[in-house]
Scaffold this motif. Sequence first.
Motif, PDB file in Angstrom:
ATOM      1  N   SER A 106      10.804  -4.925 -12.712  1.00 44.38           N
ATOM      2  CA  SER A 106      11.360  -3.606 -12.401  1.00 44.38           C
ATOM      3  C   SER A 106      11.909  -2.931 -13.644  1.00 44.38           C
ATOM      4  O   SER A 106      12.122  -1.717 -13.653  1.00 44.38           O
ATOM      5  CB  SER A 106      12.476  -3.735 -11.357  1.00 44.38           C
ATOM      6  OG  SER A 106      11.987  -4.256 -10.149  1.00 44.38           O
ATOM      7  N   TYR A 160       2.608   3.314 -12.537  1.00 38.69           N
ATOM      8  CA  TYR A 160       2.875   3.958 -11.245  1.00 38.69           C
ATOM      9  C   TYR A 160       2.690   5.474 -11.359  1.00 38.69           C
ATOM     10  O   TYR A 160       2.039   6.101 -10.506  1.00 38.69           O
ATOM     11  CB  TYR A 160       4.296   3.621 -10.811  1.00 38.69           C
ATOM     12  CG  TYR A 160       4.725   4.224  -9.493  1.00 38.69           C
ATOM     13  CD1 TYR A 160       4.506   3.556  -8.293  1.00 38.69           C
ATOM     14  CD2 TYR A 160       5.369   5.468  -9.450  1.00 38.69           C
ATOM     15  CE1 TYR A 160       4.915   4.103  -7.082  1.00 38.69           C
ATOM     16  CE2 TYR A 160       5.775   6.021  -8.255  1.00 38.69           C
ATOM     17  CZ  TYR A 160       5.545   5.337  -7.066  1.00 38.69           C
ATOM     18  OH  TYR A 160       5.945   5.893  -5.872  1.00 38.69           O
ATOM     19  N   ASN A 175       5.866  -7.387  -4.197  1.00 44.58           N
ATOM     20  CA  ASN A 175       6.801  -6.302  -4.485  1.00 44.58           C
ATOM     21  C   ASN A 175       6.107  -5.108  -5.128  1.00 44.58           C
ATOM     22  O   ASN A 175       6.291  -3.949  -4.719  1.00 44.58           O
ATOM     23  CB  ASN A 175       7.909  -6.844  -5.391  1.00 44.58           C
ATOM     24  CG  ASN A 175       8.931  -5.809  -5.809  1.00 44.58           C
ATOM     25  OD1 ASN A 175       8.955  -5.383  -6.961  1.00 44.58           O
ATOM     26  ND2 ASN A 175       9.788  -5.411  -4.906  1.00 44.58           N
ATOM     27  N   TRP A 220       5.228  -1.303  -3.538  1.00 45.38           N
ATOM     28  CA  TRP A 220       5.684  -0.105  -4.252  1.00 45.38           C
ATOM     29  C   TRP A 220       4.532   0.844  -4.537  1.00 45.38           C
ATOM     30  O   TRP A 220       4.605   2.043  -4.213  1.00 45.38           O
ATOM     31  CB  TRP A 220       6.353  -0.553  -5.542  1.00 45.38           C
ATOM     32  CG  TRP A 220       6.848   0.516  -6.463  1.00 45.38           C
ATOM     33  CD1 TRP A 220       7.578   1.613  -6.143  1.00 45.38           C
ATOM     34  CD2 TRP A 220       6.678   0.547  -7.890  1.00 45.38           C
ATOM     35  NE1 TRP A 220       7.879   2.334  -7.269  1.00 45.38           N
ATOM     36  CE2 TRP A 220       7.347   1.707  -8.354  1.00 45.38           C
ATOM     37  CE3 TRP A 220       6.057  -0.290  -8.805  1.00 45.38           C
ATOM     38  CZ2 TRP A 220       7.388   2.043  -9.711  1.00 45.38           C
ATOM     39  CZ3 TRP A 220       6.105   0.037 -10.153  1.00 45.38           C
ATOM     40  CH2 TRP A 220       6.758   1.191 -10.596  1.00 45.38           C
ATOM     41  N   PHE A 242      10.815   2.748  -1.043  1.00 44.45           N
ATOM     42  CA  PHE A 242      10.082   1.523  -1.390  1.00 44.45           C
ATOM     43  C   PHE A 242      10.148   1.193  -2.878  1.00 44.45           C
ATOM     44  O   PHE A 242       9.266   0.543  -3.425  1.00 44.45           O
ATOM     45  CB  PHE A 242       8.640   1.596  -0.882  1.00 44.45           C
ATOM     46  CG  PHE A 242       8.570   1.740   0.603  1.00 44.45           C
ATOM     47  CD1 PHE A 242       8.807   0.656   1.427  1.00 44.45           C
ATOM     48  CD2 PHE A 242       8.314   2.984   1.187  1.00 44.45           C
ATOM     49  CE1 PHE A 242       8.784   0.792   2.812  1.00 44.45           C
ATOM     50  CE2 PHE A 242       8.282   3.116   2.575  1.00 44.45           C
ATOM     51  CZ  PHE A 242       8.508   2.016   3.385  1.00 44.45           C
ATOM     52  N   ASP A 243      11.219   1.641  -3.530  1.00 47.86           N
ATOM     53  CA  ASP A 243      11.475   1.229  -4.910  1.00 47.86           C
ATOM     54  C   ASP A 243      11.515  -0.300  -4.962  1.00 47.86           C
ATOM     55  O   ASP A 243      11.933  -0.954  -4.001  1.00 47.86           O
ATOM     56  CB  ASP A 243      12.828   1.799  -5.360  1.00 47.86           C
ATOM     57  CG  ASP A 243      13.172   1.437  -6.791  1.00 47.86           C
ATOM     58  OD1 ASP A 243      12.843   2.229  -7.683  1.00 47.86           O
ATOM     59  OD2 ASP A 243      13.759   0.351  -7.019  1.00 47.86           O
ATOM     60  N   PRO A 244      11.088  -0.910  -6.081  1.00 48.24           N
ATOM     61  CA  PRO A 244      11.090  -2.376  -6.158  1.00 48.24           C
ATOM     62  C   PRO A 244      12.431  -3.039  -5.865  1.00 48.24           C
ATOM     63  O   PRO A 244      12.480  -4.168  -5.385  1.00 48.24           O
ATOM     64  CB  PRO A 244      10.642  -2.641  -7.602  1.00 48.24           C
ATOM     65  CG  PRO A 244       9.761  -1.479  -7.921  1.00 48.24           C
ATOM     66  CD  PRO A 244      10.408  -0.309  -7.249  1.00 48.24           C
ATOM     67  N   ASN A 256      11.474  -2.300   0.742  1.00 45.09           N
ATOM     68  CA  ASN A 256      10.361  -2.942   0.038  1.00 45.09           C
ATOM     69  C   ASN A 256      10.422  -4.456   0.231  1.00 45.09           C
ATOM     70  O   ASN A 256       9.421  -5.096   0.570  1.00 45.09           O
ATOM     71  CB  ASN A 256      10.421  -2.585  -1.453  1.00 45.09           C
ATOM     72  CG  ASN A 256       9.306  -3.208  -2.278  1.00 45.09           C
ATOM     73  OD1 ASN A 256       9.064  -4.409  -2.221  1.00 45.09           O
ATOM     74  ND2 ASN A 256       8.624  -2.400  -3.072  1.00 45.09           N
TER      75      ASN A 256
END
Length: 365
Positions: free
Chosen positions: A147, A156, A212, A216, A333-335, A340
């Motif tokens: 992250s 991303y 994870n 994401w 849904f951030d790590p 998530n």
Amino acid sequence: MKNWIGILLLLWISPAFAQEEVLRIGVAGLNHGHVGWVFEAHKRPDIEIVGIAEPNRALAERYVRAHGLSMDLIFESLEEMLEKTKPEAVTGFGTTFAHLEIVQQCAPRGVHVMVEKPLSVSLTHAREMATLAQKHQIHLLTNYETSWYATNEKAYELFKAGEIGEARKIVVRDGHRGPKKIGVGPDFLDWLTDPVLNGAGALMDFGCYGANLSTWLLDGKRPLSVTAITQQLNPADNPKVDDEATIILTYPSSQTIIEASWNWPIGRKDMEIYGLTGAIFSDNAKQLRVRVAKGYDGFEEEKMDLGARKAPFDDPFSVLKAVVRGKTKLASFDPYSLENNLIVMEILEAAKESANTGRTIFLEK
């Protein structure tokens, strides 16, 4: 006269302002190999360790001496530490099995929690933790080293901008030569290779990263099915758990392959995203490549060397502080997010079942 009043006012408010800026954290457990991170954070002016819950006195003394701290910070139990020091947040650096107890103790007191990956040892534990966090309105974060990677953030952004088209395959590879071979401490090794305290072996330790990241990248989509194969290639070092795991996640229009291993000759945390028109390779924390397809097997490649992510996402304790203080709201849904990591635990639970039964597990809709 006005200048003197201004100076006196500044002197009066500065301690209060500084106190407000410092995040008071408690530490739950010291037998996790990543615990050095929290002691490094303690050196910062905005993070203060106010208490450490660790029943192993010898282990506690070793860390306290190493970091020049006082044994007055050490408490036999998490409950005692919480009652006597009143931290704003607690960071979990014990066994993964202990994560549930941390939330059970912290949530009713309104104390926020950040644990090391994965969220829990089982989906049952994860759901109880989530229920408590939601009921008592605390933040429950899960920290992954990946992250912090600027390359994953850039991958991303490029993917969401349509640089390689719609995803068809995501491949995530994580691991190293194995806990014993890389020389982790005995306190960490004891539980990391225990199927109860860690939930599994490499499947849990490194399979969580791919679950994870896939969750994401795919905006919180749950896979349709999970298929996993695990092996024990080094039983001498890992007699009770798997040390090799391959997990395949199927989605309506794509597939994710997670390769988690304690048998890589070289430590790695990398990710590949294959789209309709190109591919993104996040090779490590700093190096990224983007390939745009040309003809049958040709491509144009752009290489990027990146630095650290922008604050607060350059450091997990900065993220914790920013979220607790309401200065940062995690994206969907951030790590780090609970939503998530509940899906991560659903994937890992299905992967364990698949590996144990030899069947593909279809998730309930």
